[in-house]
Design an enzyme around this catalytic site. Structure first.
Site, PDB file in Angstrom:
ATOM      1  N   SER A  49       0.853  -1.197   0.000  1.00  0.00           N
ATOM      2  CA  SER A  49       0.000   0.000   0.000  1.00  0.00           C
ATOM      3  C   SER A  49       0.884   1.241   0.000  1.00  0.00           C
ATOM      4  O   SER A  49       2.009   1.212   0.533  1.00  0.00           O
ATOM      5  CB  SER A  49      -0.894   0.013   1.244  1.00  0.00           C
ATOM      6  OG  SER A  49      -1.514   1.269   1.408  1.00  0.00           O
ATOM      7  N   TYR A  62      -1.086  -1.208  10.252  1.00  0.00           N
ATOM      8  CA  TYR A  62      -1.188  -1.447   8.811  1.00  0.00           C
ATOM      9  C   TYR A  62      -0.009  -0.813   8.082  1.00  0.00           C
ATOM     10  O   TYR A  62       0.653  -1.446   7.253  1.00  0.00           O
ATOM     11  CB  TYR A  62      -2.506  -0.858   8.296  1.00  0.00           C
ATOM     12  CG  TYR A  62      -2.732  -0.985   6.812  1.00  0.00           C
ATOM     13  CD1 TYR A  62      -3.128  -2.204   6.257  1.00  0.00           C
ATOM     14  CD2 TYR A  62      -2.576   0.109   5.963  1.00  0.00           C
ATOM     15  CE1 TYR A  62      -3.347  -2.317   4.887  1.00  0.00           C
ATOM     16  CE2 TYR A  62      -2.793  -0.004   4.604  1.00  0.00           C
ATOM     17  CZ  TYR A  62      -3.180  -1.228   4.071  1.00  0.00           C
ATOM     18  OH  TYR A  62      -3.391  -1.339   2.705  1.00  0.00           O
TER      19      TYR A  62
END
Length: 266
Positions: free
Chosen positions: A148, A162
């Site tokens: 990401s 995350y």
């Protein structure tokens, strides 16, 4: 260009979709199938894995679906072994499994931190550990990880576990690539940007008070191209890394983000 993966076998971990429609997992599986690959669809949600396998069959390719928890070594080993048992080889390992937790260092819990790292980083480690020996014996293979843009910069949302786990995935990609390059095993990583996928409607939409149009407009405005990407943008990047067109490409951590990382503060 058709048949870019003709005769190849792909194992997709995280092959399901969290909601209706197309997510990164099932879009990748369908894209691989459209280019000639047989696909093993593994997901924590067996029903979702089965649904993706049916999409592969509709593209005229063979498919197998499995319930697989990427945090559990036995599950991952079984998924890889069954892939080889059914199709004779594993040409591409596509690691799409991932979860997030909306929290920073103070309000985040140790339990959630461990769970996010288990799925996002340990899961990729276990998959590589299981698949690489088969790839070594068959003379090569391609590993594609989904990270990401949150792994390299602030995107406006506190999701520390995350962000940190995806950063770990980036470096795991590079180290696997270097260590196994001489064995013709390539390892690359995709950093999706602001993608219009089913996941954002459960993770990001609450920030906008449930206002879908406000969320879409805000995300589009943040991107230099003035629009969100879609799951096919990510799937097509994965297809390139999986195919022989990328036979001299390894250790790459590539953003698919409409230019947003170029405009992030550094």
């Amino acid at each position: 260009m058709a048949d870019r993966l003709k005769g190849k076998t792909v194992l997709v971990l995280g092959a399901g979709c969290v909601g209706e429609g197309w997510g990164n997992g099932n879009a990748a599986a369908a894209t691989f199938a459209r280019q000639g690959a047989n696909v093993v669809c593994a997901d924590m949600n067996e029903e979702a894995a089965a649904s993706t396998a049916e999409l592969v069959r509709k593209e005229g390719r063979e498919a197998l679906h499995l319930r697989t928890d990427v945090c559990v070594a036995d599950d991952v080993n079984r998924a890889v072994a069954l892939t080889v048992e059914k199709f004779g080889r594993i040409d591409v390992l596509h690691n799409n499994a991932g979860i997030s937790d909306r929290a920073g260092p103070v309000d985040g819990t140790e339990e959630n931190w461990d769970r996010v790292f288990d799925v996002n980083a340990k899961g990729a480690f276990l998959a590589c550990k299981a698949a690489i020996p088969y790839m070594q014996r068959q003379g090569g293979g391609s590993i594609v990880h989904i990270s990401s843009i949150a792994s390299i910069g602030w995107t406006g949302h506190p999701m520390l576990s995350y962000q940190a786990s995806k950063a770990a995935l980036n470096q795991l990609t590079r180290m696997v690539a270097v260590q196994h390059a001489a064995q013709n095993i390539r390892c690359n990583c995709i950093l999706p940007g602001l993608i219009d996928s089913p996941r954002i409607y459960s993770t990001i939409l609450p920030v906008f008070g449930g206002d879908v149009e406000e969320m879409r407009a805000s995300r589009a405005k943040a991107v230099p191209m003035q629009r969100m990407g879609d799951v096919w943008d990510v799937a097509n990047a994965a297809l390139f890394f999986a195919s022989d067109e990328a036979k001299y490409v390894t250790g790459v951590v590539m953003a698919v983000d409409g230019g947003i990382t170029c405009s992030l503060p550094h």
